[in-house]
Design an enzyme around this catalytic site. Structure first.
Site, mmCIF file in Angstrom:
data_model
loop_
_atom_site.group_PDB
_atom_site.id
_atom_site.type_symbol
_atom_site.label_atom_id
_atom_site.label_comp_id
_atom_site.label_asym_id
_atom_site.label_seq_id
_atom_site.Cartn_x
_atom_site.Cartn_y
_atom_site.Cartn_z
ATOM 1 N N HIS A 158 0.841 -1.188 0.000
ATOM 2 C CA HIS A 158 0.000 0.000 0.000
ATOM 3 C C HIS A 158 0.883 1.247 0.000
ATOM 4 O O HIS A 158 2.113 1.170 0.110
ATOM 5 C CB HIS A 158 -0.914 0.003 1.230
ATOM 6 C CG HIS A 158 -1.965 -1.062 1.193
ATOM 7 N ND1 HIS A 158 -2.944 -1.186 2.148
ATOM 8 C CD2 HIS A 158 -2.206 -2.066 0.300
ATOM 9 C CE1 HIS A 158 -3.737 -2.203 1.853
ATOM 10 N NE2 HIS A 158 -3.300 -2.749 0.740
ATOM 11 N N GLU B 9 1.434 3.629 2.170
ATOM 12 C CA GLU B 9 2.252 3.890 3.353
ATOM 13 C C GLU B 9 3.525 3.044 3.355
ATOM 14 O O GLU B 9 4.611 3.533 3.700
ATOM 15 C CB GLU B 9 1.437 3.596 4.619
ATOM 16 C CG GLU B 9 0.174 4.431 4.740
ATOM 17 C CD GLU B 9 -1.057 3.772 4.142
ATOM 18 O OE1 GLU B 9 -2.160 4.000 4.650
ATOM 19 O OE2 GLU B 9 -0.898 3.031 3.143
ATOM 20 N N ALA C 115 -24.780 6.403 -34.263
ATOM 21 C CA ALA C 115 -24.514 5.647 -35.487
ATOM 22 C C ALA C 115 -25.521 6.069 -36.538
ATOM 23 O O ALA C 115 -26.556 6.670 -36.235
ATOM 24 C CB ALA C 115 -24.613 4.146 -35.231
ATOM 25 N N ALA D 129 -28.344 5.161 -39.513
ATOM 26 C CA ALA D 129 -29.512 4.279 -39.434
ATOM 27 C C ALA D 129 -29.145 2.828 -39.728
ATOM 28 O O ALA D 129 -29.774 1.897 -39.207
ATOM 29 C CB ALA D 129 -30.593 4.756 -40.399
ATOM 30 N N SER E 92 -20.816 3.358 -37.388
ATOM 31 C CA SER E 92 -20.469 4.336 -36.358
ATOM 32 C C SER E 92 -18.992 4.714 -36.346
ATOM 33 O O SER E 92 -18.595 5.561 -35.546
ATOM 34 C CB SER E 92 -20.841 3.783 -34.976
ATOM 35 O OG SER E 92 -20.113 2.600 -34.695
ATOM 36 N N ARG F 40 -11.449 3.309 -19.355
ATOM 37 C CA ARG F 40 -11.533 1.849 -19.253
ATOM 38 C C ARG F 40 -10.508 1.330 -18.258
ATOM 39 O O ARG F 40 -10.805 0.432 -17.458
ATOM 40 C CB ARG F 40 -11.269 1.213 -20.620
ATOM 41 C CG ARG F 40 -12.351 1.393 -21.658
ATOM 42 C CD ARG F 40 -11.937 0.715 -22.955
ATOM 43 N NE ARG F 40 -12.880 0.918 -24.049
ATOM 44 C CZ ARG F 40 -12.642 0.572 -25.303
ATOM 45 N NH1 ARG F 40 -11.478 -0.002 -25.619
ATOM 46 N NH2 ARG F 40 -13.539 0.789 -26.249
ATOM 47 N N THR G 138 -23.505 -5.095 -29.358
ATOM 48 C CA THR G 138 -22.304 -4.326 -29.695
ATOM 49 C C THR G 138 -21.209 -5.249 -30.213
ATOM 50 O O THR G 138 -20.502 -4.924 -31.170
ATOM 51 C CB THR G 138 -21.811 -3.555 -28.458
ATOM 52 O OG1 THR G 138 -22.806 -2.597 -28.076
ATOM 53 C CG2 THR G 138 -20.508 -2.837 -28.739
ATOM 54 N N ASP H 205 -19.967 -4.461 -33.965
ATOM 55 C CA ASP H 205 -18.688 -3.767 -34.116
ATOM 56 C C ASP H 205 -17.461 -4.655 -33.970
ATOM 57 O O ASP H 205 -16.361 -4.234 -34.324
ATOM 58 C CB ASP H 205 -18.594 -2.634 -33.077
ATOM 59 C CG ASP H 205 -19.694 -1.604 -33.250
ATOM 60 O OD1 ASP H 205 -20.208 -1.478 -34.382
ATOM 61 O OD2 ASP H 205 -20.036 -0.934 -32.259
ATOM 62 N N GLU I 19 -20.184 0.506 -21.834
ATOM 63 C CA GLU I 19 -19.953 0.942 -23.209
ATOM 64 C C GLU I 19 -20.755 0.016 -24.113
ATOM 65 O O GLU I 19 -20.272 -1.027 -24.555
ATOM 66 C CB GLU I 19 -18.461 0.885 -23.534
ATOM 67 C CG GLU I 19 -18.061 1.603 -24.797
ATOM 68 C CD GLU I 19 -16.554 1.819 -24.911
ATOM 69 O OE1 GLU I 19 -16.071 1.935 -26.050
ATOM 70 O OE2 GLU I 19 -15.867 1.874 -23.869
#
Length: 387
Positions: A57, A59, A174, A176, A180, A196, A208, A212, A308
């Site tokens: 950590h 510290e 996007a 129609a 996109s 992300r 998605t 894509d 997303e």
């Protein structure tokens, strides 16, 4: 006018906060914490920030830094953005390490919301004769903003959901026909990887993935961890040849509503974990139980969820009041007919819309990055939390 001592406290705490920001991409699910050790003479003798889960950590890193440079922490002040831990988890308690090292004073920005700590670290230090002080409200707000997902999970048992989208000036994600790439410019697309990277999980829908074929990973140089990829895939449609399987050091969790033993076996063979989670009351079993999914992700120590996804899944999250923050990249272009940011409605009154409050507006390349919090969720993140 603040006293010289107060000015030093604020300066050192600001330094600790800057260090904490360096931990954002490496420390989840632990909170991002920074620590500065200052000698009795007023010299910085050690600095550190949280490492990967299971490692040191902030510290401990600061104490090691001081030792590496031949400095003794005896009589020093430790400026820490979050209360030192007081329990044996993946590491030993930091409060014990500070007291054993001879630190005279601890100035902290916030109390740890973890029920295993929650004041116990401060109590241990005081019992050991260490002076414990709290920083000002500004440091507290900055610490909460930096660790908003950790505070949300500890205080409410659910992650912080940040919905990211990229749209034209008239709100189209996007055309129609679904095309996109690319509405926003390269600078905006690169900026997304920072968001992300700080998340514990990236969440998307099978639509998605099918449309894509995205990687949905965080592409930053030297990044030591990849967020979990969660796919809401009610009908188990995720292709076995999708690009997402090419990210070797990344876990994939697929939440589904329908059962298909052959598809489940094939997806497990690809390395996915399957989670059967049909929504209650759905006779057809068509939808994943989104609130239950978030609760389960919180139980797996997910602090921030980077959503997303397409209009349908984004709309479902909004309709269920599961979105806390909107991260919108808006391009200076008009597209006319096309697909919306989220499938909402139809509504019968303006008052039924999801109301937002602005957090930040910032130019990123040729585009505008807009951050807004969903009204009703303001108590979780301070008004000055823009980063």
């Amino acid at each position: 006018m603040p006293t010289p001592a107060l000015r030093i406290d604020r300066l050192m705490m600001a330094r600790a906060l800057d260090l904490a920001k360096k931990a954002r991409f490496i420390c989840p699910p632990n909170p991002a914490v920074g620590c500065v050790l200052v000698s009795a003479a007023g010299d910085i003798i050690g600095t550190g920030y949280t490492q990967r889960a299971g490692d040191a950590h902030a510290e401990i890193m600061a104490l090691r830094d001081a030792a590496a440079h031949g400095h003794s922490p005896q009589g020093a002040t430790a400026y820490i953005t979050l209360e030192p831990c007081a329990h044996h988890g993946r590491t030993s308690p930091c409060c014990e390490a500070l007291a054993s090292a001879g630190v005279r004073r601890v100035l902290a920005a916030a109390t740890d919301p973890n029920p295993l700590v929650a004041g116990r670290g401060f109590a241990y230090l005081r019992d050991a004769g260490v002076q414990v002080d709290m920083a000002d409200e500004a440091a507290l707000r900055a610490t909460r903003a930096l660790n908003i997902g950790f505070f949300r999970r500890m205080e409410r048992g659910c992650p912080w959901v940040r919905m990211k989208t990229a749209a034209s000036l008239d709100g189209r994600t996007a055309l129609a026909d679904g095309k996109s790439q690319w509405i926003t410019g390269e600078a905006a697309r690169l900026d997304v990887h920072n968001w992300r990277a700080r998340a514990c999980a990236v969440l998307t829908g099978s639509g998605t993935v099918l449309a894509d074929d995205p990687l949905l990973n965080a592409r930053l140089d030297g990044l030591p961890r990849q967020p979990l990829l969660v796919i809401c895939d009610s009908q188990l449609r995720t292709p076995l040849h999708a690009q997402l399987w090419s990210i070797e050091e990344r876990r994939v969790l697929i939440a589904h509503a329908q059962r298909n033993e052959a598809r489940e076996a094939a997806l497990r063979e690809k390395g996915a974990e399957l989670l059967h989670l049909p929504a209650a009351g759905e006779d057809s079993g068509e939808n994943v139980d989104l609130p239950a999914l978030l609760r389960l992700l919180a139980a797996r120590e997910c602090n921030e969820i980077h959503l997303e996804a397409g209009a349908r899944l984004s709309g479902a999250f909004l309709a269920a009041d599961l979105v806390d923050e909107l991260l919108l990249y808006q391009a200076p272009v008009l597209l006319g007919e096309g697909r919306p940011i989220a499938a909402i409605g139809p509504l019968s009154a303006i008052t039924q819309g999801t109301r937002l409050r602005w957090l930040q507006r910032k130019e990123v390349g040729e585009d505008m990055r807009l951050r807004a919090i969903v009204c009703g969720h303001e108590d979780a993140i301070p008004a000055s939390a823009a980063q």
